[in-house]
Design an enzyme around this catalytic site. Structure first.
Site, mmCIF file in Angstrom:
data_model
loop_
_atom_site.group_PDB
_atom_site.id
_atom_site.type_symbol
_atom_site.label_atom_id
_atom_site.label_comp_id
_atom_site.label_asym_id
_atom_site.label_seq_id
_atom_site.Cartn_x
_atom_site.Cartn_y
_atom_site.Cartn_z
ATOM 1 N N GLN A 74 0.823 -1.207 0.000
ATOM 2 C CA GLN A 74 0.000 0.000 0.000
ATOM 3 C C GLN A 74 0.867 1.271 0.000
ATOM 4 O O GLN A 74 2.056 1.218 0.313
ATOM 5 C CB GLN A 74 -0.892 0.016 1.235
ATOM 6 C CG GLN A 74 -1.909 -1.111 1.261
ATOM 7 C CD GLN A 74 -2.887 -0.926 2.410
ATOM 8 O OE1 GLN A 74 -2.888 -1.685 3.342
ATOM 9 N NE2 GLN A 74 -3.719 0.101 2.341
ATOM 10 N N HIS A 75 0.221 2.374 -0.344
ATOM 11 C CA HIS A 75 0.705 3.751 -0.103
ATOM 12 C C HIS A 75 1.838 4.265 -1.000
ATOM 13 O O HIS A 75 2.071 5.470 -1.038
ATOM 14 C CB HIS A 75 1.181 3.945 1.357
ATOM 15 C CG HIS A 75 0.309 3.328 2.387
ATOM 16 N ND1 HIS A 75 -1.031 3.595 2.474
ATOM 17 C CD2 HIS A 75 0.582 2.439 3.379
ATOM 18 C CE1 HIS A 75 -1.552 2.896 3.481
ATOM 19 N NE2 HIS A 75 -0.588 2.182 4.033
ATOM 20 N N ASP A 238 -2.506 -4.794 -0.342
ATOM 21 C CA ASP A 238 -2.130 -6.169 0.035
ATOM 22 C C ASP A 238 -2.871 -6.680 1.262
ATOM 23 O O ASP A 238 -3.264 -7.857 1.322
ATOM 24 C CB ASP A 238 -0.615 -6.329 0.191
ATOM 25 C CG ASP A 238 0.031 -5.357 1.179
ATOM 26 O OD1 ASP A 238 -0.665 -4.526 1.778
ATOM 27 O OD2 ASP A 238 1.267 -5.453 1.336
HETATM 28 O O1 LIG Z 1 1.816 0.136 4.925
HETATM 29 C C1 LIG Z 1 1.238 -0.929 5.029
HETATM 30 C C2 LIG Z 1 -0.177 -0.999 5.451
HETATM 31 O O2 LIG Z 1 -0.694 0.242 5.838
HETATM 32 C C3 LIG Z 1 1.988 -2.192 4.726
HETATM 33 O O3 LIG Z 1 1.293 -3.331 5.161
HETATM 34 C C4 LIG Z 1 2.297 -2.270 3.257
HETATM 35 O O4 LIG Z 1 1.098 -2.556 2.574
HETATM 36 C C5 LIG Z 1 3.409 -3.260 2.937
HETATM 37 O O5 LIG Z 1 3.095 -4.586 3.167
HETATM 38 P P1 LIG Z 1 4.135 -5.803 3.110
HETATM 39 O O6 LIG Z 1 4.885 -5.729 1.827
HETATM 40 O O7 LIG Z 1 4.992 -5.729 4.322
HETATM 41 O O8 LIG Z 1 3.258 -7.035 3.156
#
Ligand SMILES: O=C(CO)[C@@H](O)[C@H](O)COP(=O)(O)O
Ligand SMILES: Nc1ncnc2c1ncn2[C@@H]1O[C@H](COP(=O)(O)OP(=O)(O)O)[C@@H](O)[C@H]1O
Length: 480
Positions: A74-75, A238
């Site tokens: 995300q983000h 994700d």
């Molecule tokens: O920033 C967040 C949720 O807000 C993280 O969960 C990212 O979405 C990255 O996820 P992973 O790659 O660690 O699974």
């Protein structure tokens, strides 16, 4: 008998890209592939695209696949110019250079107003704070931004044939960008209740308006893979994809131990947590996925393997040799700074060292407990918003550790369900692709034939002692 119709799910996560290809009707795994991403908190998105194609090639491609969807970290800020090229490498969710921008945005509107309008209080992870950083530190880049996408939106766009002028079959049509509600809700300029972007907030962050990906319905085809009839679903963030892949229901929570540590729960109501500890995201089906996310999870254990010069199997064996509480040794796991709590400048710390607990086993145990205590804090934050999860599902790379699975119920004080190790984000994306393919109002019900193990919480006194000792240590750390 005719061949089954196949669907593909993709997880473009922080550390790697994973592809699963499943039978659309039953969910049976047919084939899979993966490719690594490089380390770092900024990245040229082209590297994700290369990894995605490598992972797809390993999974024998999409030629016989009827629908595909992408879940992604995300983000991440993917800022495009009017020719469809990125203006600079993407800044990822775990890049903390935008911490001051986040603090400024909170000061401008107030935490309560941000939480009301978006379900979020600005922290360095969210896209909007990265745009504010760009506007302040690289104004020439900010001025060129014509569209802002997220990792999964951008990859879906590339898969459909769009991309930089001269380097993609369909060229830079920015109006073709599409996303879903779950990922849009992590931007800081989206209202997950009204399901609309807040353009004023985008302008507040970036300094001017820009094209944003259209927010598609969860079961809507947003196009086809270029040159084929393979439908492309809207994809998801994700964490929302993982919840959908696990088939989480209200009352269920997931603890995901990947690069990030995430405690999330499906909820019928939106979260508006003005403390900022809980992110009030949307889910991938039409309801909500409040979650608490840490910057520190699986990589704390990766670091511990380096401290001790062992692999993950040995680290786990060592951790299980030491007693609960590691005889008072506590690791505060803020190795990457921290987001929950919001301490972007914090470093990690080891407390309570004595000669009697200076063994490899004690250090391994402290690493596992410290990482899990960080997640237990996230669970408490969810509880403070009124959610009371009754079951915890443990997933992500670090759930492969036997020690993590056995220590987790002790730290959380709750029974922990561990589904068979798998790629639940990619699975959720595949299930979404099957939903898109079916054209039905409800998603397909895939039977989860995999074995789920239950680890029981049996030692409430140990839980209390570990958590109390961690709470005493957690505030004591040095800033960077
Ligand atoms: O920033 C967040 C949720 O807000 C993280 O969960 C990212 O979405 C990255 O996820 P992973 O790659 O660690 O699974
Ligand atoms: N057996 C294991 N024990 C502990 N950690 C593990 C184990 N296997 C993999 N990991 C760690 O899990 C992480 C990858 O997990 P993953 O969920 O794929 O992360 P992400 O989604 O953030 O890319 C890596 O840091 C890796 O070292």
């Amino acid at each position: 008998m005719s061949a089954p119709r196949l669907v593909a799910g993709i997880d473009s996560s922080t550390q790697s890209c994973k592809v699963v290809i499943r039978d659309a009707a039953t969910g049976r795994l047919v084939r899979q592939g993966r490719a690594l991403h490089p380390d770092g908190t900024e990245i040229d998105p082209e590297i994700w695209w290369l990894a995605l194609r490598e992972a797809l090639a390993q999974a024998d491609g999409l030629d016989d696949v009827a629908a595909v969807a992408i879940g992604g970290q995300q983000h991440g800020m993917v800022a495009l110019d009017h020719r469809g090229a990125v203006v600079r490498p993407a800044l990822l969710w775990n890049d903390t250079r935008s911490a001051q921008a986040a603090a400024d945005l909170v000061a401008e509107l107030g935490a309560a107003e941000w939480a009301r309008a978006t379900g979020l209080v600005p922290v360095a992870s969210y896209t909007g704070t990265k745009l504010r950083w760009l506007a302040e530190h690289e104004p020439e880049h900010a001025a060129r931004v014509a569209a802002v996408a997220l990792p999964h939106d951008w990859l879906s766009w590339r898969l459909r044939g769009y991309g930089p002028a001269g380097e993609s079959p369909l060229g830079p049509d920015l109006s073709a960008l599409a996303t879903d509600r779950s990922d849009a809700s992590g931007t800081l300029y989206f209202d997950p209740v009204g399901n609309e972007y807040d353009r004023d907030l985008l302008v507040r962050c970036l300094g001017h308006d820009a094209v944003l990906p259209r927010v598609a319905a969860p079961n809507e085809a947003i196009g086809t893979v270029v040159g084929s009839g393979c439908l492309v679903g809207p994809g998801a963030g994700d964490n929302a994809a993982a919840a959908f892949g696990l088939g989480l229901e209200q009352g269920d929570a997931a603890v995901s131990l990947g690069t990030s540590g995430v405690v999330s729960a499906v909820s019928a109501t939106a979260a508006h947590d003005a403390t900022g500890l809980v992110s009030g995201f949307a889910d991938a089906t039409g309801v909500f996925l409040p979650l608490a996310c840490t910057l520190n999870a699986a990589r704390v254990l990766d670091a511990a393997t380096r401290w001790l010069g062992v692999d993950h199997v040995r680290l786990s064996e060592l951790a299980l040799q030491a007693p609960p509480g590691a005889d008072g040794l506590v690791l505060v796991p803020y190795l990457e700074g921290e987001r929950t709590p919001n301490l972007p400048e914090a470093t990690g710390a080891l407390h309570g060292l004595r000669l009697s607990n200076s063994s490899q086993a004690h250090l391994a145990r402290a690493a596992v407990e410290g990482m899990l205590c960080g997640q237990a804090d996230g669970l408490e934050a969810l509880r403070a918003t009124g959610l009371e999860p009754v079951r915890l599902h443990l997933i992500g790379g670090a759930a492969r550790s036997e020690a993590v699975r056995r220590v987790a119920p002790e730290v959380f004080g709750l029974d922990v369900l561990v589904p068979e190790p798998g790629e639940y984000v990619a699975d959720g994306a595949a299930r979404q692709a099957a939903w898109v393919l079916s054209g039905a109002a409800e998603p397909p019900l895939w039977s989860t034939s995999g074995r789920t193990e239950t680890y029981l919480a049996q030692h409430p006194e140990a839980t209390k002692a570990i958590r109390q000792r961690y709470a005493d240590a957690r505030e004591r750390y040095l800033d960077r």
